[in-house]
Design a protein around this motif. Structure first.
Motif, PDB file in Angstrom:
ATOM      1  N   UNK A  87       0.809  -1.221   0.000  1.00 58.12           N
ATOM      2  CA  UNK A  87       0.000   0.000   0.000  1.00 58.12           C
ATOM      3  C   UNK A  87       0.844   1.275   0.000  1.00 58.12           C
ATOM      4  N   UNK A  88       1.905   1.247  -0.809  1.00 60.19           N
ATOM      5  CA  UNK A  88       2.762   2.414  -0.990  1.00 60.19           C
ATOM      6  C   UNK A  88       2.500   2.965  -2.388  1.00 60.19           C
ATOM      7  N   UNK A  89       2.304   4.247  -2.504  1.00 60.89           N
ATOM      8  CA  UNK A  89       2.030   4.886  -3.789  1.00 60.89           C
ATOM      9  C   UNK A  89       3.349   5.090  -4.529  1.00 60.89           C
ATOM     10  N   UNK A  90       3.500   4.402  -5.668  1.00 62.62           N
ATOM     11  CA  UNK A  90       4.761   4.479  -6.397  1.00 62.62           C
ATOM     12  C   UNK A  90       5.063   5.887  -6.913  1.00 62.62           C
ATOM     13  N   UNK A  91       4.039   6.733  -7.042  1.00 61.73           N
ATOM     14  CA  UNK A  91       4.254   8.093  -7.534  1.00 61.73           C
ATOM     15  C   UNK A  91       4.651   9.052  -6.409  1.00 61.73           C
ATOM     16  N   UNK A  92       4.415   8.655  -5.166  1.00 62.15           N
ATOM     17  CA  UNK A  92       4.767   9.511  -4.034  1.00 62.15           C
ATOM     18  C   UNK A  92       5.872   8.901  -3.177  1.00 62.15           C
ATOM     19  N   UNK A  93       6.362   7.744  -3.574  1.00 67.45           N
ATOM     20  CA  UNK A  93       7.413   7.072  -2.827  1.00 67.45           C
ATOM     21  C   UNK A  93       8.724   7.268  -3.568  1.00 67.45           C
ATOM     22  N   UNK A  94       9.751   7.667  -2.848  1.00 68.65           N
ATOM     23  CA  UNK A  94      11.058   7.860  -3.473  1.00 68.65           C
ATOM     24  C   UNK A  94      11.711   6.493  -3.654  1.00 68.65           C
ATOM     25  N   UNK A  95      12.035   6.171  -4.900  1.00 67.90           N
ATOM     26  CA  UNK A  95      12.584   4.865  -5.250  1.00 67.90           C
ATOM     27  C   UNK A  95      13.984   5.007  -5.811  1.00 67.90           C
ATOM     28  N   UNK A  96      14.756   3.942  -5.623  1.00 65.71           N
ATOM     29  CA  UNK A  96      16.076   3.872  -6.239  1.00 65.71           C
ATOM     30  C   UNK A  96      16.349   2.412  -6.561  1.00 65.71           C
ATOM     31  N   UNK A  97      16.991   2.181  -7.679  1.00 66.71           N
ATOM     32  CA  UNK A  97      17.364   0.840  -8.099  1.00 66.71           C
ATOM     33  C   UNK A  97      18.882   0.768  -8.161  1.00 66.71           C
ATOM     34  N   UNK A  98      19.460  -0.005  -7.251  1.00 63.54           N
ATOM     35  CA  UNK A  98      20.912  -0.127  -7.150  1.00 63.54           C
ATOM     36  C   UNK A  98      21.348  -1.517  -7.577  1.00 63.54           C
ATOM     37  N   UNK A  99      22.627  -1.624  -7.878  1.00 59.27           N
ATOM     38  CA  UNK A  99      23.247  -2.911  -8.186  1.00 59.27           C
ATOM     39  C   UNK A  99      24.478  -3.054  -7.312  1.00 59.27           C
ATOM     40  N   UNK A 100      24.616  -4.223  -6.716  1.00 54.61           N
ATOM     41  CA  UNK A 100      25.857  -4.582  -6.034  1.00 54.61           C
ATOM     42  C   UNK A 100      26.492  -5.661  -6.909  1.00 54.61           C
ATOM     43  N   UNK A 101      27.674  -5.369  -7.430  1.00 62.54           N
ATOM     44  CA  UNK A 101      28.404  -6.311  -8.274  1.00 62.54           C
ATOM     45  C   UNK A 101      29.607  -6.823  -7.489  1.00 62.54           C
ATOM     46  N   UNK A 102      29.634  -8.136  -7.283  1.00 69.60           N
ATOM     47  CA  UNK A 102      30.708  -8.746  -6.494  1.00 69.60           C
ATOM     48  C   UNK A 102      31.444  -9.747  -7.373  1.00 69.60           C
ATOM     49  N   UNK A 103      32.754  -9.632  -7.377  1.00 73.55           N
ATOM     50  CA  UNK A 103      33.605 -10.586  -8.082  1.00 73.55           C
ATOM     51  C   UNK A 103      34.546 -11.207  -7.059  1.00 73.55           C
ATOM     52  N   UNK A 104      34.601 -12.537  -7.064  1.00 72.56           N
ATOM     53  CA  UNK A 104      35.445 -13.233  -6.098  1.00 72.56           C
ATOM     54  C   UNK A 104      36.922 -13.119  -6.457  1.00 72.56           C
ATOM     55  N   UNK A 105      37.282 -13.301  -7.732  1.00 66.27           N
ATOM     56  CA  UNK A 105      38.675 -13.238  -8.179  1.00 66.27           C
ATOM     57  C   UNK A 105      38.794 -12.264  -9.338  1.00 66.27           C
ATOM     58  N   UNK A 106      39.368 -11.117  -9.229  1.00 65.51           N
ATOM     59  CA  UNK A 106      39.911 -10.561  -7.993  1.00 65.51           C
ATOM     60  C   UNK A 106      38.783 -10.077  -7.084  1.00 65.51           C
ATOM     61  N   UNK A 107      39.034 -10.038  -5.812  1.00 69.03           N
ATOM     62  CA  UNK A 107      38.016  -9.678  -4.821  1.00 69.03           C
ATOM     63  C   UNK A 107      37.630  -8.213  -4.978  1.00 69.03           C
ATOM     64  N   UNK A 108      36.380  -7.982  -5.423  1.00 67.50           N
ATOM     65  CA  UNK A 108      35.890  -6.624  -5.646  1.00 67.50           C
ATOM     66  C   UNK A 108      34.412  -6.552  -5.318  1.00 67.50           C
TER      67      UNK A 108
END
Length: 116
Positions: A87-108
């Motif tokens: 019950x959150x209004x998508x037009x009045x709710x502040x949204x952000x779409x993030x990505x976490x990119x993890x690489x094991x070798x090399x560790x990043x």
């Protein structure tokens, strides 16, 4: 380590990183018929929907290059469903779409805010 276990470890690493940067965990692995959102967090007034990409190496492409437009669309549609079901209004709710990119070798670990 099995792929599922690697994914879970990557998500845990992402949550720890984001928590250290002041975000608050709301939910993990939200699933609906439209798709899945790996992590949902709050960053102040923003609801942050996070896609986690974990790879053991970047032999074929960087982790970020492996994110497709179809994946971004699934996350967006799933986020819309999440907002409606809570019950959150998508037009009045502040949204952000993030990505976490993890690489094991090399560790990043790369945190891409407002990635899509």
């Amino acid at each position: 380590m099995l792929p599922k276990a690697q994914g879970n470890a990557g998500e845990e690493q992402a949550v720890e990183h984001l928590t250290r940067h002041g975000l608050t965990l709301v939910e993990r692995n939200f699933r609906c018929d439209l798709g899945e959102i790996d992590i949902i967090m709050r960053d102040g007034e923003h609801w942050v929907f996070i896609e986690v990409k974990y790879r053991t190496n970047e032999d074929f492409a960087t982790v970020v290059e492996q994110i497709t437009s179809a994946q971004c669309q699934r996350v967006r549609r799933s986020a819309q469903f999440y907002l409606l079901s809570h019950k959150l209004d998508e037009h009045q709710t502040r949204l952000r779409f993030d990505v976490i990119a993890i690489c094991q070798q090399p560790s990043q670990l790369h945190w891409l805010q407002d990635a899509f």
